[in-house]
Write an enzyme that holds these catalytic residues in place. Structure first.
Site: not given
Ligand code: F6P
Length: 323
Positions: A127, A170, A186, A211, A213
């Site tokens: 994250d 994240g 993006a 434009r 794209k």
């Molecule tokens: O903290 C890492 C992470 O992959 C986050 O991005 C995500 O929200 C969470 O863990 C998912 O957790 P789990 O693997 O317990 O579903």
């Protein structure tokens, strides 16, 4: 210090094994024994310990995940759970602990320090939301996985004049989304740090179609006020205005799996080495991370109480590059 323990906790991250290997081999070099704790703080409370020598960590540098296993542990949040963990460490004659993990894990590490047990943390989470380290173990590999997906989606999106909502992980931090969006070219990036206005997004997409794209990629952080599915639901009735047919791809745990890249292997090795050197030299209550390109220690007390903000200049960069 005669013996130290190492555990991985929270969501796994590519490079955790490289960190375990570095901890063990540095321990060997420093003349201290190393035991691995299986399944994070849950395994610590259960006394699930395994001795680790230099050979036991051979061949894991390039492996994704964590050979020790990881867990999220509610019991460790209780005073009884933490007291039990300390009791296990003392009973096994462990003098210090290395905790490899992200925010929740380092808060857990701090709780042990408060109880008088020496702990050094290693910054590891895809994250990249951990205060005290500019970048954490696993981020670079996860970003590259997201980029590969975006590159692939672009080709099929172009063929069909489609827009793709690509959701990345994240938690409540937009770092992965922002960086994947900029590096993946993006058209838009949606992050938790800024409330989403679907109308503005629709206008931006419509304008980019005008434009010339041929496709649009919108990278959406899972923690945004509208996630990818929420946006898709909103846009269902607004297809004409978007100028594109719309599809959703949620990358999910794909981003956490697989072999770590060179960057994460090196970062994990450097942090593992430094963590054990500091711990055996008598330091405790710190997180080892990278700041301004250099290894840096930050007090866990600061780490646990702080948020790492997203660099605001990135929003402008992403906006200009999307033209
Ligand atoms: O903290 C890492 C992470 O992959 C986050 O991005 C995500 O929200 C969470 O863990 C998912 O957790 P789990 O693997 O317990 O579903």
């Amino acid at each position: 210090m005669k013996r130290i323990a190492v555990l991985t906790s929270g969501g796994d991250a590519p490079g955790m094994n490289a960190a375990i290997r570095a901890v063990v081999r540095t321990g060997v070099a420093e003349g201290v024994g190393v035991v691995g704790v299986r399944n994070g703080f849950a395994g610590l409370i259960a006394g699930d310990l395994v001795p680790l020598g230099a050979r036991a960590v051979g061949g894991i540098l390039q492996q994704g995940g964590t050979i020790l296993g990881s867990a999220r542990c509610d019991e460790f949040r209780t005073p009884e759970g933490r007291a039990g963990a300390i009791e296990i460490l003392r009973r096994n004659e462990v003098d210090g602990l290395v905790v490899i993990g992200g925010n929740g894990s380092q808060s857990g590490a701090l709780e042990l320090v408060k109880l008088g047990f020496p702990v050094v943390g290693i910054a590891s989470t895809i994250d990249n939301d951990l205060y005290g380290s500019d970048i954490t173990i696993g981020v670079d590999t996860a970003l590259n996985i997201a980029l590969e997906a975006i590159d692939r989606l672009k080709t099929t999106a172009s063929s069909h004049a489609r827009a793709f909502l690509v959701e990345v992980m994240g938690r409540d931090c937009g770092y992965l989304a922002m960086m994947a969006g900029i590096a993946g070219g993006a058209e838009s990036v949606v992050v938790p740090e800024v409330p989403v206005d679907p109308e503005e997004l629709a206008r931006d997409l419509g304008a980019s179609r005008e434009r010339g794209k041929k496709h649009a990629i919108i990278v959406v952080a899972e923690g945004a006020s509208y996630d990818a599915e929420g946006l898709a639901r909103y846009f269902k009735e607004h297809k004409k205005r978007l100028g594109f047919d719309l599809r959703v791809t949620i990358l999910g745990h794909v981003q956490r799996g697989g072999a770590p890249g060179a960057y994460d292997r090196l970062l994990a090795t450097r942090l593992g080495f430094a963590a054990v050197q500091r711990l055996t030299a008598g330091e405790s209550g710190i997180l080892m991370g990278l700041r301004d390109g250099k290894l840096a220690a930050t007090p866990l007390q600061e780490v646990a109480g702080s948020k790492k903000p997203l660099d605001p200049s990135l929003f402008e960069l992403a906006r200009v590059m999307a033209k």
